[in-house]
Design an enzyme around this catalytic site. Structure first.
Site, PDB file in Angstrom:
ATOM      1  CG  ASN A 101      64.959  34.479  17.259  1.00  0.00           C
ATOM      2  OD1 ASN A 101      65.918  34.448  18.281  1.00  0.00           O
ATOM      3  ND2 ASN A 101      65.076  33.938  16.085  1.00  0.00           N
ATOM      4  CG  HIS A 130      62.602  34.861  25.184  1.00  0.00           C
ATOM      5  ND1 HIS A 130      64.037  34.553  24.870  1.00  0.00           N
ATOM      6  CD2 HIS A 130      62.327  34.100  26.176  1.00  0.00           C
ATOM      7  CE1 HIS A 130      64.670  33.534  25.319  1.00  0.00           C
ATOM      8  NE2 HIS A 130      63.828  33.132  26.238  1.00  0.00           N
ATOM      9  CB  CYS A 137      46.521  54.815  31.358  1.00  0.00           C
ATOM     10  SG  CYS A 137      44.369  54.813  31.859  1.00  0.00           S
TER      11      CYS A 137
END
Ligand SMILES: [Zn+2]
Length: 238
Positions: A101, A118, A147
């Site tokens: 999860n 995950h 950035c």
């Protein structure tokens, strides 16, 4: 049957917990497809949760994740998450928690060192390998933040379709499975590899906790039919 599993747990020096979507569903986290409401109802999650989709339309995919993050923020860990966290606090080093999860509910319940196969939807990472200029705290806000030196984008720190699982996390999970005396497999259909493969390489006993039959039942040493929020507290209390 629960008494038998409690006995195995009491005797286990190393335990492992492997949790899947059913555990989150009990807290009210919608499944991938059920979560497609409102503006997003017409989009297929499998088409959005890919690197290709993000590169083609970063703002849209970022906003979709922002929506999913809000859904996750609205739910709470359930009694099963809390029982796992409390057990690990009472018995340090005796339970390694592995999860499929991405909602971070185990961590919010107080579990530390969770192996999130995950990733975690509440975290970001750089899309491309970072340059010297790439500093997350200085990223320009936006959808997505980027950035200001090189334009590298922040992306959700989850595993997208077509991506490999994080190598070190997977290696740590495999080591935990190979060392454990007991593995609790909670709320997972047993269909998703390689996570489901962890149950098959478990060295010790395997106990399934799930309301419905799973692909792993026939290979398990015990099958407890029911919800994690009901069974885990009974199983894990001292
Ligand atoms: Zn940069």
């Amino acid at each position: 049957m629960i008494g038998q599993v409690r006995q195995w747990l009491g005797a286990a020096r190393h335990g492992a917990g492997l949790t899947g979507a059913g555990m989150s569903a009990e807290s009210g986290v919608p499944t991938f497809r059920d979560g497609q409401t409102g503006l997003w109802a017409k989009f297929d999650p499998q088409q959005l949760a890919t690197e290709e989709a993000f590169r083609a339309n970063p703002a849209m995919v970022w906003d979709w994740y922002a929506f999913r993050r809000e859904m996750v923020a609205r739910v709470e860990p359930n009694a099963g998450h809390r029982a796992l966290a409390a057990f690990a606090q009472r018995h340090p080093q005796r339970l390694t928690l592995i999860t499929q999860n991405v909602d971070g509910l185990h961590q919010r319940a107080g579990s530390v060192g969770v192996l999130a196969l995950h990733g975690n939807i509440s975290e970001d990472k750089w899309l491309d390998a970072p340059n010297a200029c790439c500093n997350p705290s200085l990223a320009l806000p936006g959808s997505p933040p980027c950035c200001k030196g090189c334009g590298n984008m922040r992306r959700p720190a989850v595993v997208w379709f077509g991506e490999a699982l994080p190598l070190q996390t997977l290696a740590d999970a495999e080591a935990a499975a190979q060392e454990c005396d007991l593995m609790l497999v909670v709320g997972t259909s047993g269909l998703v590899y390689p996570a489901a493969g962890l149950a098959r390489i478990a060295r010790g006993k395997v106990a399934i906790i799930n309301p419905e039959p799973t692909e792993l039942d026939s290979a398990a040493d015990a099958v407890l039919r029911g919800k994690a929020a009901q069974l885990l507290p009974q199983l894990l209390e001292d």
